[in-house]
Design a protein around this motif. Structure first.
Motif, short mmCIF file in Angstrom:
data_model
loop_
_atom_site.label_atom_id
_atom_site.label_comp_id
_atom_site.label_asym_id
_atom_site.label_seq_id
_atom_site.Cartn_x
_atom_site.Cartn_y
_atom_site.Cartn_z
N VAL A 16 -4.89 6.00 -5.64
CA VAL A 16 -5.35 6.69 -5.03
C VAL A 16 -5.22 7.90 -4.70
CG1 VAL A 16 -5.13 4.02 -4.26
CG2 VAL A 16 -3.54 5.59 -4.16
N GLY A 74 -4.16 0.73 -8.01
CA GLY A 74 -5.28 1.59 -7.15
C GLY A 74 -6.54 0.17 -6.69
N ARG A 103 -5.02 6.41 5.49
CA ARG A 103 -5.97 5.79 4.65
C ARG A 103 -5.74 5.90 3.32
NH1 ARG A 103 -9.54 9.73 8.01
NH2 ARG A 103 -9.37 11.64 6.63
N ARG A 104 -5.04 6.22 2.95
CA ARG A 104 -4.44 5.90 1.45
C ARG A 104 -4.45 4.97 1.25
NH1 ARG A 104 -3.06 12.40 -0.69
NH2 ARG A 104 -5.26 12.91 -0.43
N GLY A 142 0.91 -0.90 -0.08
CA GLY A 142 -0.16 -0.12 0.22
C GLY A 142 1.20 1.50 0.27
N ARG A 148 -6.53 1.61 2.04
CA ARG A 148 -7.23 1.17 0.43
C ARG A 148 -6.52 0.07 -0.75
NH1 ARG A 148 -8.29 6.11 -2.95
NH2 ARG A 148 -8.88 4.91 -3.88
N ILE A 149 -5.06 0.04 -0.33
CA ILE A 149 -4.77 -0.43 -0.62
C ILE A 149 -4.57 -1.79 0.21
CG2 ILE A 149 -2.36 -1.61 -2.03
CD1 ILE A 149 -3.93 0.46 -3.72
N GLU A 153 -4.83 11.29 6.57
CA GLU A 153 -5.68 11.17 5.57
C GLU A 153 -4.71 10.48 4.44
OE1 GLU A 153 -7.69 11.31 1.82
OE2 GLU A 153 -8.25 12.08 3.83
N LYS A 201 -9.00 -2.89 -4.36
CA LYS A 201 -10.60 -4.39 -3.46
C LYS A 201 -10.59 -5.52 -4.98
CE LYS A 201 -13.03 -1.80 -2.01
NZ LYS A 201 -14.65 -0.67 -1.51
N LYS A 253 -8.84 3.91 -10.87
CA LYS A 253 -8.54 3.53 -9.63
C LYS A 253 -7.27 4.53 -8.91
CE LYS A 253 -11.92 0.68 -10.19
NZ LYS A 253 -12.80 0.99 -9.29
#
Length: 454
Positions: free
Chosen positions: A453, A389, A242-243, A76, A246-247, A239, A392, A451
């Protein structure tokens, strides 16, 4: 005439051939060394007795799940940093790097503190009733492995950052130093001091402490594009965290579920006796060498695809994705083809029984074929998507394919239809095929290009 320069800029490759070679080749060498030294490590530990080998094997299967979590965070952080580097936003890339380091150290320290008092219960809970001597050895070895987690997490985070900068040579040299310390430490602690599993744990802890110290010093070099120099000001930025997550979170879930599924499938093989267990172990060890180039190129793609997406050049991401996939196929085929014909000679090195030798030879030969055909699209290609990115999607496909095909089909073919070890490996090939279809379609359709990030 005014449009010629922009068109030329759009067509000009972002990375030179030399850059790709200097990124990929050290990664391949590093992984070859890790597998080779890991096998040597096992041989050295074997001198401490079967209870020691069994204990270390059980603990390693637990810690591999934890390492998967750290690798997910590292991925990530590398994706986020690579995309910022592609945008030439170096300040944000450095900020992301600091957050990755903070996150890795905090999580690993919490895991260490929580697990050390309950390490014996953890082993007992996962593996049930095992011999008391194996449990005792496992608890001792687990103590040193848990103590090494913050250092391992630090190394993984910094190594991922060096890869995102395109500098994988640093990781290669630090990895060589760590592996040498581990081997020398094992030789001294196990052979000279006769410390058994304690010696193996001490060698691992020492190698990770020194490796993390070296790579922390190297990442502090102000000449690096990404440089972490002031460790007193490693502030927490939600912040940016969180990025990274997300990965990291989908990748961590995917990796953990994958490892759990592999452990479950390995349990099927135990039903078929010692020969099948031995053949499966040898087959896994031998075929892991074939997959090394694919794994290395998958790591390199995080840098290449991530920077292309960060630079808002999806055309370059597609171009390099195809190029890296071709390199993966060629390199794996170069190993798989001679490996297929040399299989009988390779298996004889392990001095297995006649039954296990036949099983291993047949399994390895099928693995050579399917690894060359399916492994690149099943495991290297999804790294291209993660770098953009699209983590998911890869998580959902991997979880579905693992449980619907590798686990379910392995049970059907191996247990219900009584194919034995061949059924387990056939289920795995069906899993690879399914992943390949989903990931190829996703790559061609191009939705992953949107996608980002950052």
């Amino acid at each position: 005439m005014g449009t010629i320069k922009p068109i030329q800029a759009a067509l000009e490759p972002m990375f030179t051939r030399r850059f790709l070679y200097t990124l990929i080749i050290p990664l391949v060498i590093e992984q070859f060394l890790a597998v080779s030294i890991g096998m040597a490590d096992t041989v050295m530990v074997a001198s401490a007795g079967e209870a020691a080998v069994g204990a270390i094997s059980l603990v390693d299967s637990i810690t591999f799940l934890i390492i998967t979590l750290f690798a997910a965070f590292a991925t990530g952080g590398a994706v986020v940093s690579s995309q910022y580097l592609g945008r030439k936003d170096y300040a944000s890339a450095n900020s992301a790097a600091k957050q990755l380091l903070v996150l890795s150290v905090v999580v690993s320290t919490i895991l260490m503190v929580l697990c050390i008092p309950f390490r014996r219960l953890i082993i007992r809970f996962i593996f049930g009733s095992i011999e008391e001597q194996v449990l005792l050895n496992g608890s001792t070895y687990f103590l040193y492995i848990l103590a090494s987690l913050p250092f391992l997490a630090t190394y993984n985070a910094c190594a991922a950052l060096f890869r995102s900068m395109g500098n994988s040579k640093v990781n290669l040299w630090v990895s060589i130093i760590m592996n040498l310390i581990n081997v020398i430490g094992n030789a001294y602690f196990i052979f000279a001091l006769h410390l058994g599993v304690t010696g193996a744990g001490l060698a691992t802890l020492l190698s990770r402490i020194i490796g993390s110290a070296i790579i922390l010093a190297l990442i502090a070099n102000p000449m690096n594009v990404i440089s972490i120099r002031n460790y007193r000001k490693l502030e927490w930025r939600p912040e940016m965290i969180r990025r990274i997550l997300r990965i990291g979170i989908p990748n961590g879930i995917e990796g953990s579920v994958f490892q759990i599924g592999k452990l479950l499938v390995q349990g099927f093989i135990a039903v078929f006796g010692t020969a099948s267990i031995a053949a499966n172990a040898i087959s896994g060890s031998v075929t892991s060498f074939i997959n090394i180039p694919g794994g290395a190129i998958g790591l390199a793609s995080i840098t290449v695809i991530g920077q292309a997406i960060g630079a808002k050049r999806p055309d370059q991401a597609v171009y390099y994705g195809k190029r890296l996939l071709l390199i993966t196929y060629l390199s794996m085929a170069a190993l798989a083809i001679p490996g297929y014909f040399l299989t009988p000679h390779i298996v004889r090195i392990f001095n297995l029984s006649a039954e296990a030798t036949e099983l291993a030879s047949n399994v390895i030969r099928t693995a050579m074929i399917f690894s060359a055909l399916l492994w690149p699209t099943a495991f290297s290609l999804p790294n291209f998507l993660r770098a953009a990115g699209d983590a998911k999607y890869t998580m959902l496909v991997s979880m579905f394919s693992m449980w619907a095909f590798r686990v379910a089909m392995s049970y059907l073919l191996a247990i219900t239809l009584n194919w034995g070890i061949y059924g387990v490996w056939a289920g795995m090939y069906i899993d690879w095929l399914t992943r390949s279809v989903f990931f190829i379609v996703r790559f061609i359709r191009g939705k992953w290009k949107t996608k980002r990030v950052i």
